[in-house]
Design a protein around this motif. Structure first.
Motif, PDB file in Angstrom:
ATOM      1  N   ASN A 260      50.075 125.293 167.281  1.00  0.00           N
ATOM      2  CA  ASN A 260      49.702 123.938 167.713  1.00  0.00           C
ATOM      3  C   ASN A 260      49.695 122.863 166.613  1.00  0.00           C
ATOM      4  O   ASN A 260      50.172 121.760 166.850  1.00  0.00           O
ATOM      5  CB  ASN A 260      48.363 123.952 168.438  1.00  0.00           C
ATOM      6  CG  ASN A 260      48.534 124.523 169.833  1.00  0.00           C
ATOM      7  OD1 ASN A 260      49.648 124.565 170.357  1.00  0.00           O
ATOM      8  ND2 ASN A 260      47.456 124.995 170.426  1.00  0.00           N
ATOM      9  N   PRO A 261      49.156 123.149 165.392  1.00  0.00           N
ATOM     10  CA  PRO A 261      49.157 122.077 164.380  1.00  0.00           C
ATOM     11  C   PRO A 261      50.580 121.585 164.068  1.00  0.00           C
ATOM     12  O   PRO A 261      50.827 120.379 163.994  1.00  0.00           O
ATOM     13  CB  PRO A 261      48.522 122.737 163.149  1.00  0.00           C
ATOM     14  CG  PRO A 261      47.724 123.873 163.688  1.00  0.00           C
ATOM     15  CD  PRO A 261      48.438 124.348 164.914  1.00  0.00           C
ATOM     16  N   MET A 262      51.536 122.540 163.944  1.00  0.00           N
ATOM     17  CA  MET A 262      52.931 122.148 163.655  1.00  0.00           C
ATOM     18  C   MET A 262      53.508 121.360 164.835  1.00  0.00           C
ATOM     19  O   MET A 262      54.137 120.319 164.659  1.00  0.00           O
ATOM     20  CB  MET A 262      53.767 123.411 163.375  1.00  0.00           C
ATOM     21  CG  MET A 262      55.210 123.167 162.987  1.00  0.00           C
ATOM     22  SD  MET A 262      56.323 122.883 164.369  1.00  0.00           S
ATOM     23  CE  MET A 262      56.536 124.518 165.037  1.00  0.00           C
ATOM     24  N   VAL A 263      53.256 121.858 166.053  1.00  0.00           N
ATOM     25  CA  VAL A 263      53.783 121.180 167.242  1.00  0.00           C
ATOM     26  C   VAL A 263      53.225 119.757 167.304  1.00  0.00           C
ATOM     27  O   VAL A 263      53.982 118.779 167.440  1.00  0.00           O
ATOM     28  CB  VAL A 263      53.410 121.960 168.538  1.00  0.00           C
ATOM     29  CG1 VAL A 263      53.753 121.146 169.775  1.00  0.00           C
ATOM     30  CG2 VAL A 263      54.113 123.311 168.566  1.00  0.00           C
ATOM     31  N   ALA A 264      51.899 119.627 167.143  1.00  0.00           N
ATOM     32  CA  ALA A 264      51.260 118.306 167.280  1.00  0.00           C
ATOM     33  C   ALA A 264      51.803 117.334 166.228  1.00  0.00           C
ATOM     34  O   ALA A 264      52.129 116.171 166.545  1.00  0.00           O
ATOM     35  CB  ALA A 264      49.745 118.446 167.150  1.00  0.00           C
ATOM     36  N   ILE A 265      51.924 117.804 164.987  1.00  0.00           N
ATOM     37  CA  ILE A 265      52.326 116.877 163.913  1.00  0.00           C
ATOM     38  C   ILE A 265      53.803 116.481 164.038  1.00  0.00           C
ATOM     39  O   ILE A 265      54.159 115.315 163.879  1.00  0.00           O
ATOM     40  CB  ILE A 265      52.015 117.501 162.529  1.00  0.00           C
ATOM     41  CG1 ILE A 265      50.496 117.511 162.342  1.00  0.00           C
ATOM     42  CG2 ILE A 265      52.672 116.706 161.399  1.00  0.00           C
ATOM     43  CD1 ILE A 265      50.013 118.268 161.139  1.00  0.00           C
ATOM     44  N   THR A 266      54.678 117.445 164.360  1.00  0.00           N
ATOM     45  CA  THR A 266      56.101 117.090 164.466  1.00  0.00           C
ATOM     46  C   THR A 266      56.341 116.175 165.685  1.00  0.00           C
ATOM     47  O   THR A 266      57.129 115.232 165.604  1.00  0.00           O
ATOM     48  CB  THR A 266      56.998 118.353 164.549  1.00  0.00           C
ATOM     49  OG1 THR A 266      56.481 119.226 165.550  1.00  0.00           O
ATOM     50  CG2 THR A 266      57.061 119.081 163.228  1.00  0.00           C
ATOM     51  N   VAL A 267      55.630 116.449 166.789  1.00  0.00           N
ATOM     52  CA  VAL A 267      55.774 115.583 167.973  1.00  0.00           C
ATOM     53  C   VAL A 267      55.258 114.174 167.648  1.00  0.00           C
ATOM     54  O   VAL A 267      55.891 113.163 167.995  1.00  0.00           O
ATOM     55  CB  VAL A 267      55.039 116.181 169.203  1.00  0.00           C
ATOM     56  CG1 VAL A 267      54.970 115.179 170.347  1.00  0.00           C
ATOM     57  CG2 VAL A 267      55.742 117.454 169.669  1.00  0.00           C
ATOM     58  N   ALA A 268      54.115 114.114 166.932  1.00  0.00           N
ATOM     59  CA  ALA A 268      53.563 112.800 166.562  1.00  0.00           C
ATOM     60  C   ALA A 268      54.543 112.041 165.658  1.00  0.00           C
ATOM     61  O   ALA A 268      54.692 110.817 165.769  1.00  0.00           O
ATOM     62  CB  ALA A 268      52.223 112.978 165.850  1.00  0.00           C
ATOM     63  N   HIS A 269      55.245 112.770 164.780  1.00  0.00           N
ATOM     64  CA  HIS A 269      56.221 112.118 163.882  1.00  0.00           C
ATOM     65  C   HIS A 269      57.398 111.539 164.685  1.00  0.00           C
ATOM     66  O   HIS A 269      57.860 110.434 164.415  1.00  0.00           O
ATOM     67  CB  HIS A 269      56.697 113.144 162.850  1.00  0.00           C
ATOM     68  CG  HIS A 269      57.567 112.587 161.766  1.00  0.00           C
ATOM     69  ND1 HIS A 269      57.172 111.578 160.917  1.00  0.00           N
ATOM     70  CD2 HIS A 269      58.839 112.902 161.384  1.00  0.00           C
ATOM     71  CE1 HIS A 269      58.145 111.309 160.065  1.00  0.00           C
ATOM     72  NE2 HIS A 269      59.178 112.090 160.333  1.00  0.00           N
ATOM     73  N   VAL A 270      57.866 112.284 165.702  1.00  0.00           N
ATOM     74  CA  VAL A 270      58.951 111.767 166.562  1.00  0.00           C
ATOM     75  C   VAL A 270      58.460 110.526 167.325  1.00  0.00           C
ATOM     76  O   VAL A 270      59.134 109.491 167.375  1.00  0.00           O
ATOM     77  CB  VAL A 270      59.427 112.841 167.578  1.00  0.00           C
ATOM     78  CG1 VAL A 270      60.459 112.252 168.537  1.00  0.00           C
ATOM     79  CG2 VAL A 270      60.005 114.053 166.866  1.00  0.00           C
ATOM     80  N   ALA A 271      57.234 110.644 167.904  1.00  0.00           N
ATOM     81  CA  ALA A 271      56.699 109.542 168.724  1.00  0.00           C
ATOM     82  C   ALA A 271      56.453 108.300 167.876  1.00  0.00           C
ATOM     83  O   ALA A 271      56.819 107.180 168.267  1.00  0.00           O
ATOM     84  CB  ALA A 271      55.409 109.993 169.397  1.00  0.00           C
ATOM     85  N   CYS A 272      55.872 108.498 166.682  1.00  0.00           N
ATOM     86  CA  CYS A 272      55.585 107.340 165.830  1.00  0.00           C
ATOM     87  C   CYS A 272      56.908 106.716 165.334  1.00  0.00           C
ATOM     88  O   CYS A 272      57.007 105.495 165.191  1.00  0.00           O
ATOM     89  CB  CYS A 272      54.690 107.774 164.664  1.00  0.00           C
ATOM     90  SG  CYS A 272      54.074 106.395 163.705  1.00  0.00           S
ATOM     91  N   GLY A 273      57.942 107.568 165.119  1.00  0.00           N
ATOM     92  CA  GLY A 273      59.258 107.047 164.727  1.00  0.00           C
ATOM     93  C   GLY A 273      59.789 106.097 165.796  1.00  0.00           C
ATOM     94  O   GLY A 273      60.329 105.024 165.500  1.00  0.00           O
ATOM     95  N   ALA A 274      59.590 106.496 167.069  1.00  0.00           N
ATOM     96  CA  ALA A 274      60.039 105.637 168.172  1.00  0.00           C
ATOM     97  C   ALA A 274      59.259 104.323 168.175  1.00  0.00           C
ATOM     98  O   ALA A 274      59.826 103.250 168.428  1.00  0.00           O
ATOM     99  CB  ALA A 274      59.851 106.374 169.501  1.00  0.00           C
ATOM    100  N   LEU A 275      57.957 104.398 167.851  1.00  0.00           N
ATOM    101  CA  LEU A 275      57.137 103.172 167.860  1.00  0.00           C
ATOM    102  C   LEU A 275      57.494 102.242 166.689  1.00  0.00           C
ATOM    103  O   LEU A 275      57.487 101.013 166.835  1.00  0.00           O
ATOM    104  CB  LEU A 275      55.644 103.525 167.824  1.00  0.00           C
ATOM    105  CG  LEU A 275      55.091 104.181 169.091  1.00  0.00           C
ATOM    106  CD1 LEU A 275      53.606 104.456 168.938  1.00  0.00           C
ATOM    107  CD2 LEU A 275      55.331 103.320 170.332  1.00  0.00           C
ATOM    108  N   VAL A 276      57.822 102.830 165.530  1.00  0.00           N
ATOM    109  CA  VAL A 276      58.262 102.005 164.392  1.00  0.00           C
ATOM    110  C   VAL A 276      59.536 101.249 164.813  1.00  0.00           C
ATOM    111  O   VAL A 276      59.683 100.049 164.582  1.00  0.00           O
ATOM    112  CB  VAL A 276      58.555 102.877 163.136  1.00  0.00           C
ATOM    113  CG1 VAL A 276      59.215 102.056 162.036  1.00  0.00           C
ATOM    114  CG2 VAL A 276      57.288 103.527 162.612  1.00  0.00           C
ATOM    115  N   PHE A 277      60.437 101.999 165.454  1.00  0.00           N
ATOM    116  CA  PHE A 277      61.709 101.415 165.894  1.00  0.00           C
ATOM    117  C   PHE A 277      61.470 100.261 166.879  1.00  0.00           C
ATOM    118  O   PHE A 277      61.965  99.149 166.674  1.00  0.00           O
ATOM    119  CB  PHE A 277      62.538 102.532 166.550  1.00  0.00           C
ATOM    120  CG  PHE A 277      63.952 102.163 166.924  1.00  0.00           C
ATOM    121  CD1 PHE A 277      64.762 101.430 166.067  1.00  0.00           C
ATOM    122  CD2 PHE A 277      64.486 102.586 168.137  1.00  0.00           C
ATOM    123  CE1 PHE A 277      66.069 101.116 166.410  1.00  0.00           C
ATOM    124  CE2 PHE A 277      65.796 102.279 168.493  1.00  0.00           C
ATOM    125  CZ  PHE A 277      66.579 101.533 167.631  1.00  0.00           C
TER     126      PHE A 277
END
Ligand code: HEM
Ligand code: HEM
Length: 309
Positions: A260-277
């Protein structure tokens, strides 16, 4: 301004963001091949949502909902919108979501080849960009924005923001290539990681410059200052999440399954990347809406003032 249309466009944009998270959960759980068939899942329309099928089929269902919402949005736009370029963008959104669904099916059928999975991840960001742009173009603040006649400084903001936008988009493609190059039980390729870190540096410079310049020049113009501040803060968060994602992915090959920690952090990185964009898209579109194409340099202003006497 059509309030209903704007609210609906915002709803579709929010649903798309949720869909990006749902998709990223499929990748992080390594659930892409939970069922090898498409458009059916294990030969059924509604399979039992057990194990990895929960993520994979769940993502398909969210995608179907977003596809239907996009059809309604396009019809809504064609019926109520007079600006032909907004109408065209509504049609483009539908074409993009159909192409995205086909790429999703194709990546399953071909067993997740790097090129197709990366294209699917990239088109997802472009589709999100389209829905957010539709929400911006139909908003009251866009319709009622008054142009700012002069821009003082050395560099005009329009190309500065455009440069930030282009570098972020390239960084998203590098990120997607990196992410789909190795599953959780394999180590990420060093060359791609270094390219992605280099990309992060370039994004930090371009977006940092664009947002700080906006905040310095237009701190009282909420129309510009708000997305600039949001993009800047999200960039900081994204850099932290990137480092955390790298750390968890470094250790994940030793784990018995995606934890779960890896899943949560990598998913958050993808989602935040979309928000930066998308926050940078909002900022860039707004600079084109209200700012002139070139700047009034301070020496020019001074000589103009002198000439006026
Ligand atoms: C229609 C809109 C769709 C959008 C916006 C969308 C978006 C996404 C996103 C953002 C990801 C995560 C990429 C990543 O984490 O790097 C993803 C993964 C995935 N999507 Fe979709 N998707 C859509 C439709 C579909 C459909 C219809 C399918 C049908 C099978 C599908 C199958 C997949 C699969 C298998 C993955 C995992 C790929 C992998 O692990 O390599 N998607 N999707
Ligand atoms: C401006 C900054 C950054 C942006 C916009 C960004 C964006 C992204 C995106 C969007 C993805 C996934 C793409 C996809 O599959 O759709 C990704 C993957 C990744 N990024 Fe970043 N990134 C940034 C900075 C960093 C930094 C500083 C690191 C630290 C080393 C990093 C490490 C990673 C890793 C390890 C992955 C793959 C994660 C996985 O395998 O699940 N990123 N990045």
């Amino acid at each position: 301004m059509n309030r209903g249309l704007n609210r609906f466009a915002i709803l579709v944009a929010c649903a798309t963001f949720f869909l990006i998270i749902a998709g990223a959960l499929v990748t992080s759980h390594d659930a892409g091949l939970a069922t090898p068939d498409w458009p059916l899942s294990n030969g059924q329309v509604f399979p039992k949502m057990v194990g990895n099928l929960f993520w994979e089929h769940g993502h398909r269902m969210v995608a179907t909902t977003v596809g239907m919402l996009t059809i309604v949005l396009m019809i809504y736009i064609l019926r109520t919108e007079k600006r032909s370029w907004v109408r065209k963008l509504g049609i483009f959104a539908l074409i993009a979501v159909i192409a995205q669904g086909l790429l999703g099916g194709l990546t399953v059928k071909l067993m997740l080849p790097l090129a197709v999975s990366t294209a699917h991840a990239t088109l997802a960001q472009l589709f999100f960009c389209t829905t957010v742009s539709l929400a911006v173009f139909t908003s009251r603040s866009w319709m009622e924005a008054t142009p700012i006649q002069e821009e003082n400084g050395t560099l005009p903001l329009r190309p500065l923001c455009t440069a930030a936008l282009v570098t972020i988009f390239l960084q998203l493609i590098i990120g997607a290539t990196l992410r789909h190059s190795a599953t959780w039980d394999q180590h990420l390729p060093t060359g791609l990681i270094l390219t992605h870190i280099g990309g992060a540096l370039v994004v930090t410079i371009t977006l940092g410059r664009a947002s700080i310049t906006t905040l310095r020049r237009y701190k009282d113009e909420k129309f510009l200052a708000r997305p600039a501040l949001v993009a800047f803060l999200l960039l900081g968060l994204q850099l932290l999440l990137g480092m955390a994602a790298y750390w968890t992915r470094l250790k994940s090959p030793d784990d018995p399954q995606p934890l779960n920690p890896m899943v949560a952090i990598t998913v958050a990185h993808v989602a935040c990347g979309a928000l930066v964009f998308v926050s940078t898209i909002v900022l860039t579109l707004r600079t084109y809406r209200v700012l002139p194409a070139s700047v009034q340099s301070s020496s020019f202003s001074l000589s103009a003032a002198n000439a006026k006497g």
